[in-house]
Structure formats: structure tokens, C-alpha cells
Design a protein around this motif. Structure first.
Motif, short mmCIF file in Angstrom:
data_model
loop_
_atom_site.label_atom_id
_atom_site.label_comp_id
_atom_site.label_asym_id
_atom_site.label_seq_id
_atom_site.Cartn_x
_atom_site.Cartn_y
_atom_site.Cartn_z
N ASP A 88 2.75 -1.31 -8.57
CA ASP A 88 2.96 -2.47 -7.69
C ASP A 88 3.14 -2.02 -6.24
O ASP A 88 3.91 -1.09 -5.96
CB ASP A 88 4.18 -3.28 -8.12
N GLY A 89 2.43 -2.69 -5.34
CA GLY A 89 2.56 -2.41 -3.92
C GLY A 89 1.85 -1.17 -3.43
O GLY A 89 2.00 -0.78 -2.27
N LYS A 90 1.06 -0.51 -4.28
CA LYS A 90 0.42 0.76 -3.91
C LYS A 90 -1.10 0.67 -3.75
O LYS A 90 -1.75 1.68 -3.53
CB LYS A 90 0.75 1.83 -4.96
N GLU A 91 -1.67 -0.55 -3.82
CA GLU A 91 -3.12 -0.66 -3.78
C GLU A 91 -3.71 -0.10 -2.48
O GLU A 91 -4.66 0.68 -2.51
CB GLU A 91 -3.60 -2.10 -3.97
N TRP B 238 -8.28 7.20 -2.37
CA TRP B 238 -9.52 7.19 -3.17
C TRP B 238 -10.73 7.46 -2.28
O TRP B 238 -11.61 8.24 -2.63
CB TRP B 238 -9.67 5.85 -3.90
N LEU B 239 -10.77 6.83 -1.10
CA LEU B 239 -11.89 7.01 -0.19
C LEU B 239 -12.00 8.46 0.27
O LEU B 239 -13.10 9.03 0.28
CB LEU B 239 -11.77 6.07 1.01
N GLU B 240 -10.89 9.08 0.60
CA GLU B 240 -10.91 10.48 1.03
C GLU B 240 -11.36 11.40 -0.10
O GLU B 240 -12.15 12.33 0.12
CB GLU B 240 -9.55 10.91 1.57
N ASP C 141 -9.92 -8.93 -12.42
CA ASP C 141 -9.08 -10.13 -12.48
C ASP C 141 -7.60 -9.78 -12.58
O ASP C 141 -6.76 -10.61 -12.29
CB ASP C 141 -9.50 -11.01 -13.66
N ASN C 142 -7.31 -8.58 -13.02
CA ASN C 142 -5.93 -8.10 -13.10
C ASN C 142 -5.60 -7.40 -11.78
O ASN C 142 -6.21 -6.37 -11.46
CB ASN C 142 -5.78 -7.13 -14.28
N PRO C 143 -4.67 -7.93 -10.98
CA PRO C 143 -4.42 -7.35 -9.66
C PRO C 143 -3.92 -5.91 -9.67
O PRO C 143 -3.96 -5.24 -8.63
CB PRO C 143 -3.38 -8.29 -9.04
N SER C 144 -3.47 -5.41 -10.80
CA SER C 144 -3.00 -4.03 -10.84
C SER C 144 -4.07 -3.06 -11.36
O SER C 144 -3.80 -1.86 -11.50
CB SER C 144 -1.73 -3.91 -11.68
N VAL C 145 -5.27 -3.56 -11.63
CA VAL C 145 -6.33 -2.71 -12.19
C VAL C 145 -7.55 -2.72 -11.27
O VAL C 145 -8.06 -3.77 -10.91
CB VAL C 145 -6.72 -3.17 -13.60
#
Length: 101
Positions: free
Chosen positions: A12-15, A22-24, A44-48
């Protein structure tokens, strides 16, 4: 062409932090390991999040990815710190292709 698909369950809160790291990591793998790049998708799952990376071949994907670049290593660690878990969900050999740019 070969594709690997990954599923990332984000804390949670780390997206935003995960996506930056991930980009780097993706850029380093592209520049140092011969990938053709990658895309990251929301589900559809905000944590995935789901990502897929394209490679010229399965053999290129399987090669040792011993990247020693300090920015890559720090970004890889940041990615891990943002995760609940991750997994490779599919490895795919392209048999037909009509994806348009």
C-alpha cells in the motif's frame, strides 16, 4: 520473439516508488542484457501490476543478467522493498504477430 509476463503485488502506498524503480531496472536490462523493452500495466486490483518484457529469444532471456551498474542495483533493491510478492506468470513464444505500433 519471446515474452515473459510478471505479476507484482505492491505494498500500500508504494506504487509510484515501485514504478520509478521498475523503469530504471527495465532500462538497464534493455541496455545491458539485450531485451526489447517492457510494459507495465494496472489491473482491476489496485495493488497488482502486470508487466511483460519482450526478448529476441528465450535463450537471450535465460542468459545471466549480471548487471553491476550501481543505479540498476539500487533500483532493483527499491523494487523489492515495494513488493509484497512477485512472480513470473507466463513465458511465451510468439507464434503469430499483428501488434501494430
Amino acid at each position: 520473439m519471446f515474452v515473459a509476463m510478471y505479476e507484482f503485488e505492491i505494498k500500500d502506498g508504494k506504487e509510484a516508488e515501485f514504478r520509478e524503480a521498475w523503469l530504471e531496472v527495465t532500462k538497464a536490462i534493455y541496455h545491458h542484457c539485450g531485451s526489447l523493452g517492457s510494459r507495465l500495466h494496472r489491473t482491476d486490483n489496485p495493488s497488482v501490476l502486470v508487466g511483460y518484457a519482450q526478448w529476441p529469444s528465450r535463450e537471450q532471456w535465460e542468459k545471466d543478467k549480471d548487471v553491476t551498474d550501481e543505479r540498476y542495483l539500487l533500483s532493483r533493491q527499491k523494487m523489492r522493498e515495494c513488493l509484497v510478492q512477485s512472480r513470473t506468470i507466463h513465458t511465451l513464444d510468439v507464434c503469430d504477430d499483428y501488434l501494430q505500433a
